[in-house]
Scaffold this motif. Structure first.
Motif, PDB file in Angstrom:
ATOM      1  N   GLN A   9      -5.393   1.419   8.150  1.00 23.35           N
ATOM      2  CA  GLN A   9      -5.194   2.512   9.101  1.00 23.35           C
ATOM      3  C   GLN A   9      -4.232   2.134  10.222  1.00 23.35           C
ATOM      4  N   ALA A  10      -3.899   0.854  10.354  1.00 23.47           N
ATOM      5  CA  ALA A  10      -2.991   0.400  11.415  1.00 23.47           C
ATOM      6  C   ALA A  10      -1.575   0.116  10.915  1.00 23.47           C
ATOM      7  N   VAL A  11      -1.313   0.312   9.625  1.00 27.59           N
ATOM      8  CA  VAL A  11       0.007   0.006   9.072  1.00 27.59           C
ATOM      9  C   VAL A  11       1.108   0.766   9.809  1.00 27.59           C
ATOM     10  N   GLY A  12       0.920   2.056  10.049  1.00 26.63           N
ATOM     11  CA  GLY A  12       1.922   2.860  10.754  1.00 26.63           C
ATOM     12  C   GLY A  12       2.204   2.338  12.155  1.00 26.63           C
ATOM     13  N   PHE A  13       1.162   1.897  12.839  1.00 27.89           N
ATOM     14  CA  PHE A  13       1.320   1.316  14.178  1.00 27.89           C
ATOM     15  C   PHE A  13       2.236   0.101  14.122  1.00 27.89           C
ATOM     16  N   TYR A  14       1.969  -0.803  13.187  1.00 25.71           N
ATOM     17  CA  TYR A  14       2.786  -2.012  13.081  1.00 25.71           C
ATOM     18  C   TYR A  14       4.201  -1.701  12.605  1.00 25.71           C
ATOM     19  N   GLU A  15       4.349  -0.706  11.732  1.00 26.48           N
ATOM     20  CA  GLU A  15       5.694  -0.306  11.309  1.00 26.48           C
ATOM     21  C   GLU A  15       6.512   0.173  12.507  1.00 26.48           C
ATOM     22  N   SER A  16       5.865   0.864  13.434  1.00 30.67           N
ATOM     23  CA  SER A  16       6.574   1.357  14.623  1.00 30.67           C
ATOM     24  C   SER A  16       7.047   0.222  15.525  1.00 30.67           C
ATOM     25  N   LEU A  17       6.487  -0.967  15.324  1.00 31.48           N
ATOM     26  CA  LEU A  17       6.860  -2.131  16.137  1.00 31.48           C
ATOM     27  C   LEU A  17       7.782  -3.093  15.388  1.00 31.48           C
ATOM     28  N   GLY A  18       8.250  -2.685  14.200  1.00 30.85           N
ATOM     29  CA  GLY A  18       9.223  -3.493  13.473  1.00 30.85           C
ATOM     30  C   GLY A  18       8.676  -4.296  12.318  1.00 30.85           C
ATOM     31  N   ARG A  39      -3.300  -4.951   4.495  1.00 32.58           N
ATOM     32  CA  ARG A  39      -1.989  -5.143   3.866  1.00 32.58           C
ATOM     33  C   ARG A  39      -1.249  -6.224   4.643  1.00 32.58           C
ATOM     34  N   GLU A  40      -0.555  -7.089   3.922  1.00 31.26           N
ATOM     35  CA  GLU A  40       0.274  -8.104   4.570  1.00 31.26           C
ATOM     36  C   GLU A  40       1.566  -7.447   5.049  1.00 31.26           C
ATOM     37  N   MET A  41       1.946  -7.760   6.272  1.00 31.97           N
ATOM     38  CA  MET A  41       3.167  -7.209   6.861  1.00 31.97           C
ATOM     39  C   MET A  41       3.968  -8.338   7.490  1.00 31.97           C
ATOM     40  N   LEU A  46       1.434 -10.664   9.614  1.00 31.24           N
ATOM     41  CA  LEU A  46       0.067 -10.293   9.972  1.00 31.24           C
ATOM     42  C   LEU A  46      -0.583  -9.559   8.820  1.00 31.24           C
ATOM     43  N   GLY A  47      -1.891  -9.545   8.833  1.00 32.31           N
ATOM     44  CA  GLY A  47      -2.668  -8.750   7.892  1.00 32.31           C
ATOM     45  C   GLY A  47      -3.178  -7.539   8.647  1.00 32.31           C
ATOM     46  N   ALA A  48      -2.669  -6.356   8.289  1.00 33.17           N
ATOM     47  CA  ALA A  48      -3.016  -5.132   9.014  1.00 33.17           C
ATOM     48  C   ALA A  48      -4.097  -4.354   8.278  1.00 33.17           C
ATOM     49  N   GLN A  49      -5.093  -3.890   9.021  1.00 36.97           N
ATOM     50  CA  GLN A  49      -6.014  -2.935   8.434  1.00 36.97           C
ATOM     51  C   GLN A  49      -5.183  -1.722   8.020  1.00 36.97           C
ATOM     52  N   ALA A 101       7.022  -4.560   8.406  1.00 34.27           N
ATOM     53  CA  ALA A 101       7.090  -3.844   7.132  1.00 34.27           C
ATOM     54  C   ALA A 101       6.067  -4.450   6.172  1.00 34.27           C
ATOM     55  N   VAL A 102       5.452  -3.594   5.379  1.00 34.17           N
ATOM     56  CA  VAL A 102       4.515  -4.054   4.355  1.00 34.17           C
ATOM     57  C   VAL A 102       5.276  -4.925   3.366  1.00 34.17           C
ATOM     58  N   ILE A 103       4.673  -6.023   2.976  1.00 32.93           N
ATOM     59  CA  ILE A 103       5.258  -6.886   1.948  1.00 32.93           C
ATOM     60  C   ILE A 103       4.849  -6.288   0.607  1.00 32.93           C
ATOM     61  N   PRO A 104       5.794  -5.628  -0.086  1.00 31.34           N
ATOM     62  CA  PRO A 104       5.418  -4.862  -1.283  1.00 31.34           C
ATOM     63  C   PRO A 104       4.876  -5.703  -2.428  1.00 31.34           C
TER      64      PRO A 104
END
Length: 148
Positions: free
Chosen positions: A115-124, A142-144, A110-113, A126-129
């Motif tokens: 401000q929502a990166v932490g929310f998506y991290e909590s659901l498993g 950010r792509e996750m 997914l592409g996360a806004q 990870a940002v694609i570095p």
């Protein structure tokens, strides 16, 4: 109790509820142009809408991609009145479950806004570095990828 319903039918009430949520959150609140919000992928996706006491509360869509090694979660939105009620997490978990059942060998991305990166991290997720931040409809994303 939160109930998540799915559809691929663009004439269904579930899809209409998803459109109304997206209109409110993206077009009205975040000022995304309508022509960017409703796109050429509408008929290619699976829609997920969360309901609380029969009222539409949030939505997401899953876009299968036959030409990639991943499918995309898109258009995740929760109406303001239902934020902080775990609606977003419930929808994402429903999408993950559906994806694992129907596409077990394909990654989920997914592409996360930002401000929502932490929310998506909590659901498993990870940002694609290796993927730099990018603008989508004037909003930094950010792509996750889901860690299966």
């Amino acid at each position: 109790m939160i109930v998540v319903k799915t559809t691929t039918d663009l004439h269904s009430p579930i899809y209409q509820d998803a459109l109304a949520i997206r209109q409110t959150v993206f077009v009205q609140e975040q000022h995304v142009p309508v022509d960017l919000e409703v796109d050429d992928n509408e008929a290619k996706t699976i829609y997920f809408v969360a309901y609380i006491d029969g009222q539409p509360a949030g939505c997401a869509r899953l876009l299968p991609q036959s030409d990639q090694d991943f499918n995309l979660i898109q258009r995740v939105a929760v109406l303001k009145a239902f934020r902080k009620h775990h609606v977003g997490a419930t929808i994402i978990q429903a999408v993950i479950s559906y994806h694992q059942a129907h596409y077990p060998k394909v990654h989920l991305q997914l592409g996360a806004q930002t401000q929502a990166v932490g929310f998506y991290e909590s659901l498993g997720f990870a940002v694609i570095p290796t993927d730099p931040p990018y603008l989508d409809a004037g909003i930094v994303h950010r792509e996750m990828r889901y860690n299966q």
